[in-house]
Design a protein around this motif. Structure first.
Motif, PDB file in Angstrom:
ATOM      1  N   ALA A  18       0.932  -0.951  -0.048  1.00 34.57           N
ATOM      2  CA  ALA A  18       0.116   0.034   0.117  1.00 34.57           C
ATOM      3  C   ALA A  18       0.931   1.198   0.132  1.00 34.57           C
ATOM      4  CB  ALA A  18      -0.991  -0.138   1.224  1.00 34.57           C
ATOM      5  N   VAL A  19       0.224   2.239  -0.645  1.00 34.03           N
ATOM      6  CA  VAL A  19       1.041   3.683  -0.586  1.00 34.03           C
ATOM      7  C   VAL A  19       0.969   4.309   0.907  1.00 34.03           C
ATOM      8  CG1 VAL A  19       1.029   5.853  -1.508  1.00 34.03           C
ATOM      9  CG2 VAL A  19       0.725   3.995  -2.996  1.00 34.03           C
ATOM     10  N   LEU A  20      -0.123   4.257   1.566  1.00 32.95           N
ATOM     11  CA  LEU A  20      -0.074   4.603   2.804  1.00 32.95           C
ATOM     12  C   LEU A  20      -1.282   3.397   3.787  1.00 32.95           C
ATOM     13  CD1 LEU A  20       0.494   6.814   4.830  1.00 32.95           C
ATOM     14  CD2 LEU A  20      -1.583   8.020   4.072  1.00 32.95           C
ATOM     15  N   ALA A  27      -6.317   5.574   4.003  1.00 29.39           N
ATOM     16  CA  ALA A  27      -5.428   4.780   3.458  1.00 29.39           C
ATOM     17  C   ALA A  27      -5.271   5.119   1.803  1.00 29.39           C
ATOM     18  CB  ALA A  27      -5.677   3.215   3.379  1.00 29.39           C
ATOM     19  N   LEU A  28      -4.126   4.805   1.261  1.00 31.54           N
ATOM     20  CA  LEU A  28      -3.803   5.140  -0.172  1.00 31.54           C
ATOM     21  C   LEU A  28      -3.342   3.631  -0.763  1.00 31.54           C
ATOM     22  CD1 LEU A  28      -2.010   8.640   0.107  1.00 31.54           C
ATOM     23  CD2 LEU A  28      -4.452   8.033  -0.484  1.00 31.54           C
ATOM     24  N   LEU A 113      -3.775  -5.037   6.041  1.00 33.80           N
ATOM     25  CA  LEU A 113      -4.428  -4.350   6.693  1.00 33.80           C
ATOM     26  C   LEU A 113      -4.136  -2.793   6.473  1.00 33.80           C
ATOM     27  CD1 LEU A 113      -6.920  -3.896   8.312  1.00 33.80           C
ATOM     28  CD2 LEU A 113      -5.405  -4.721  10.659  1.00 33.80           C
ATOM     29  N   VAL A 114      -4.939  -2.134   5.956  1.00 33.56           N
ATOM     30  CA  VAL A 114      -4.611  -0.634   5.767  1.00 33.56           C
ATOM     31  C   VAL A 114      -5.394   0.447   6.681  1.00 33.56           C
ATOM     32  CG1 VAL A 114      -3.559  -1.191   3.387  1.00 33.56           C
ATOM     33  CG2 VAL A 114      -6.091  -0.456   3.529  1.00 33.56           C
ATOM     34  N   GLY A 115      -6.496   0.039   7.246  1.00 37.86           N
ATOM     35  CA  GLY A 115      -7.125   0.986   8.099  1.00 37.86           C
ATOM     36  C   GLY A 115      -8.303   0.319   8.597  1.00 37.86           C
ATOM     37  N   GLY A 116      -9.169   1.005   9.163  1.00 38.81           N
ATOM     38  CA  GLY A 116     -10.480   0.630   9.821  1.00 38.81           C
ATOM     39  C   GLY A 116     -11.145   1.828  10.613  1.00 38.81           C
ATOM     40  N   ASP A 117     -11.917   0.982  11.333  1.00 36.45           N
ATOM     41  CA  ASP A 117     -12.600   1.742  12.630  1.00 36.45           C
ATOM     42  C   ASP A 117     -12.561   0.927  13.655  1.00 36.45           C
ATOM     43  OD1 ASP A 117     -13.551   4.220  13.532  1.00 36.45           O
ATOM     44  OD2 ASP A 117     -15.635   3.789  12.806  1.00 36.45           O
ATOM     45  N   THR A 118     -12.516   1.646  14.839  1.00 33.96           N
ATOM     46  CA  THR A 118     -12.635   0.958  16.288  1.00 33.96           C
ATOM     47  C   THR A 118     -13.868   1.574  17.227  1.00 33.96           C
ATOM     48  OG1 THR A 118     -10.417   0.070  15.885  1.00 33.96           O
ATOM     49  CG2 THR A 118     -11.648  -0.303  18.084  1.00 33.96           C
ATOM     50  N   THR A 119     -14.681   0.905  17.875  1.00 36.88           N
ATOM     51  CA  THR A 119     -15.609   1.510  18.599  1.00 36.88           C
ATOM     52  C   THR A 119     -16.358   0.385  19.667  1.00 36.88           C
ATOM     53  OG1 THR A 119     -17.705   2.184  18.497  1.00 36.88           O
ATOM     54  CG2 THR A 119     -17.463   0.980  16.778  1.00 36.88           C
TER      55      THR A 119
END
Ligand code: ADP
Ligand code: MG
Length: 328
Positions: A18-20, A27-28, A113-119
């Motif tokens: 991934a780029v980011l 994420a990129l 795994l490049v990102g997400g959300d946690t709650t």
């Protein structure tokens, strides 16, 4: 442990493709030149898709496996995924197990795994995967549900019905000897996404999808999109139940009807069902060998709509086999 420590500890990894990756607002990703992005999401809800006490490593594996299975069905190569997670509380033992199972499968497929959300909230896992499919001559090469033609063969990868057998046993509806339960349970809790097979079938299969809710229901979607029908040989289909070959299998315990129910309507198998012309039989077997994944021919596509079940002599088999439907 706070939200950001939790993300840093359990869900932040190097992302060379991934780029980011994790840590910014987006994420990129840079899909390879000459490819399309294939995107799919799947949500797993406690009590609905898994038991509260399931092994967290198995749950992490399965959460990603069901998403990779969608990429496999399209013939896509996995690239990256995001993870949206609702957790009732911070339980480090659970998080270590869950992220371990999840990331081991991710690594095995080079899917970052490049990102997400946690709650905070009732346990709920939602993954979105991104994959690549080649574009050749301006035409995307993804396998789709539409494309099956009258006369094509119908195939299924691997084995079918054992996940359902395990589910029935875990719910106390049937009794299985310990060794057999362990084997069937592995199919339920740690399904194998057929990622290599899906890619090998590009340009060979005319249509494909993954079997998540039950063969007949899922195949029905493929037939609908392709505007065709099919005839399936139940004497071939029943052999897909791997448990039949286990030394502890006692066929007398399970009626033929029940075995067929598992194979034809049991969900959670995550195998590929696909079609290919008879002229491509050698190419299908070559793809299966290349992917080290067995495939079995169980029927053929008809011009007439509908799904017909026949026995080994071609005689109609009666019975209704309903696939899983959350709102039925
Ligand atoms: P935002 O403020 O944009 O909602 P967050 O503060 O929720 O972002 O998340 C911070 C960073 O951590 C982002 O890069 C996000 O993609 C990432 N992230 C959040 N939760 C997860 C998770 N469960 N797994 C992987 N990355 C996550
Ligand atoms: Mg932000």
């Amino acid at each position: 442990m706070g939200e950001f420590d939790l993300i840093a500890r359990y869900f932040t990894r190097p992302t060379p493709r991934a780029v980011l990756g994790v840590g910014d607002d987006c994420a990129l990703l840079q899909p390879a030149p000459g490819t399309q992005l294939a995107i799919s999401s799947d949500m797993l809800v406690e009590g609905r898709h898994f038991f509260a006490d399931v092994d967290p490593g198995a749950l992490g594996h399965k959460a990603l496996a069901v998403n990779l299975s969608d990429l496999a069905a399209c013939g896509a190569r996995p690239l990256a995924f995001t993870l949206a997670l609702a957790l009732p509380r911070v339980d480090e033992r659970w998080l270590a197990g869950f992220s371990g199972g999840l990331l081991a499968l991710a690594d095995a497929h080079g899917c970052e795994l490049v990102g997400g959300d946690t709650t905070q909230g009732p346990l709920n896992i939602c993954i979105t995967v991104f994959g690549e499919v080649p574009v050749v001559g301006g035409q995307g090469r993804a396998l789709l549900r539409a494309g099956a033609r009258a006369g094509d063969d119908v195939y299924v990868s691997g084995t079918l019905g054992d996940a359902r057998l395990a589910l029935d046993a875990l719910r106390g509806r049937i009794a299985l000897p310990a060794g057999l339960l362990a084997q069937a349970r592995a199919r339920l809790e740690r399904p194998t996404p057929r990622v290599a097979l899906g890619q090998a079938l590009r340009g060979v299969a005319t249509a494909a999808l993954d079997v998540s809710d039950g063969l007949l229901g899922d195949l029905g979607h493929l037939l609908g999109k392709s505007r065709v029908g099919a005839t399936l040989d139940t004497s071939l289909a029943i052999e897909l139940l791997a448990s039949r070959a286990h030394p502890a299998w006692a066929a007398r315990l399970f009626s033929l009807k029940m075995q067929l129910e598992c194979v034809l309507a049991g969900g959670d198998d995550y195998e590929l069902a696909f079609t290919a012309p008879a002229s491509a039989r050698d190419a299908v077997q070559a793809a299966a060998r290349q992917a080290a994944t067995p495939v079995t021919r169980i029927g053929r596509i008809d011009a007439a709509p509908g799904l017909r079940l026949v026995d080994g002599q071609g005689r109609p088999v009666a019975g209704r086999y309903a696939s899983f439907d959350h709102f039925a």
